[in-house]
Design an enzyme around this catalytic site. Structure first.
Site, PDB file in Angstrom:
ATOM      1  N   GLY A 240      -6.030   9.664  -3.663  1.00 37.51           N
ATOM      2  CA  GLY A 240      -6.272   7.453  -3.408  1.00 37.51           C
ATOM      3  C   GLY A 240      -4.597   7.372  -2.618  1.00 37.51           C
ATOM      4  CB  CYS A 241      -4.719   4.784  -0.050  1.00 36.22           C
ATOM      5  SG  CYS A 241      -5.762   3.160  -0.843  1.00 36.22           S
ATOM      6  CE1 TYR A 242      -1.911  -0.029  -3.688  1.00 36.62           C
ATOM      7  CE2 TYR A 242      -4.445  -0.394  -4.617  1.00 36.62           C
ATOM      8  CZ  TYR A 242      -3.170  -1.112  -3.793  1.00 36.62           C
ATOM      9  OH  TYR A 242      -3.250  -2.230  -3.306  1.00 36.62           O
TER      10      TYR A 242
ATOM     11  CB  CYS B  27       2.130   4.976  -1.542  1.00 33.83           C
ATOM     12  SG  CYS B  27       3.471   3.992  -0.443  1.00 33.83           S
TER      13      CYS B  27
END
Length: 339
Positions: free
Chosen positions: A150-152, A155
């Site tokens: 996932g993006c979160y 990061c």
């Protein structure tokens, strides 16, 4: 010398990540788009008018068997649950590989069913590889099924990976994350309407967001044991981009910047910055920018990515490159949109 070309397909092409996959794949010297699938058929330039005169291809009503017969590798840009229905059928074709952009293969079965729904494909879940190249590169090379993070989590995990063994595990980390509205997808929602988002910023699903367990599980794998994680996402009034601030307590005094630089010394798509990071510098690229600062035993780690690229589509292409034996960096975007 003849360049080997692999045929690839995208199922779920009508969303934002589908468009970003096309943009990355068109200039790729070793991937040829041979199948596009969505919930209904049509023309890709009707779905995305910016592709008219650039890329014309018919989008078919998605069929797993048809896609598998035409492709060497398939990207699944589908919602959770729907993705594993397709992956399960595609992987019956032994020569076909899958990069799944949904959450269906990212978590242990226990955590997946806690956060999503009953898992329909535990057999393939057992051998899926978590697709963060900086941590699992060799496993990805050998994988038939890669679970794109996932993006979160991307990061957050990239920010914390160099430090997870140095932090107090009891206190753990507090993650404050902020995302552009594109992270919510194309589906219409009251919370992502212009009137709701413009001149506004707000937290949502604090502490209970589905990505919290994905982050925690990966950090515990890196730690080799229990590790406390508190995660709060926020919505920003911007189209794309993601900014993470992670806070923790060090168990001993270290040169945090030196630790960060050494950990990512040979990683071309992680840039260690000497000042707080900026979303504008990564939007449109595959880069993750990271900055770290300490005050006594307190540490703050700051990271930024493009949520649609490093947090989704360009990371999927990086994984596909590795799975197909190509150079990982092939066709990955490097120049930010900002000026």
């Amino acid at each position: 010398m003849r360049i080997s070309v692999k045929k690839v397909g995208i199922i779920g092409v009508s969303g934002y990540t589908g468009l970003e996959l096309i943009k990355a794949l068109l200039p790729h010297p070793s991937f040829e788009i041979s199948y596009l699938g969505a919930s209904t058929d049509g023309e890709i330039s009707e779905i995305f008018p910016q592709l008219r005169g650039v890329f014309e291809m018919h989008v078919e009503a998605a069929d797993a068997r048809v896609a598998a017969q035409r492709c060497d590798l398939i990207f699944l840009a589908l919602p959770h649950e729907k993705a594993m229905e397709f992956a399960r059928e595609i992987l019956k074709f032994k020569s076909v590989k899958v990069v799944d952009l949904s959450a269906d293969y990212r978590l242990s079965r226990e955590l997946y069913e806690k956060n999503y729904t009953t898992h329909l494909d535990p057999r393939n879940l057992a051998h899926a590889v978590y697709g963060l190249p900086e941590l699992n590169r060799e496993k990805i090379r050998a994988a038939r099924l890669t679970a794109n993070p996932g993006c979160y989590p991307t990061c957050s995990i990239l920010a914390l990976a160099p430090f997870v063994r140095l932090l107090d595990p009891g206190i753990g980390v507090f993650i404050d994350a902020k995302s552009g509205v594109s992270g919510a997808g194309k589906a219409l929602k009251t919370s992502s309407h212009f009137v709701s988002v413009n001149e506004n910023a707000n937290a949502y699903s604090p502490i209970s967001h589905r990505h919290a367990d994905e982050i925690k599980e990966q950090l515990q794998i890196l730690k080799g044991g229990e590790f406390s994680t508190l995660f709060v996402p926020n919505l920003l009034p911007i189209t794309r981009g993601m900014l993470v601030s992670a806070f923790g307590v060090l168990q001993k005094s270290v040169d945090a910047e030196a630790v960060l630089r050494e950990f990512y010394e040979n990683e071309p798509f992680v840039r260690v910055r000497n000042e707080p990071v900026s979303i504008k510098n990564v939007v449109g690229t595959h880069f993750c920018d990271i900055f770290v600062k300490t005050a006594g035993d307190k540490i703050w780690i700051n990271s930024a990515i493009d949520n649609l690229l490093r947090g989704a589509s360009s990371q999927a292409v990086a994984n596909a490159n590795l799975m197909c034996g190509f150079a990982e960096a092939t066709a990955l975007p490097r120049i930010a949109h900002g000026i």
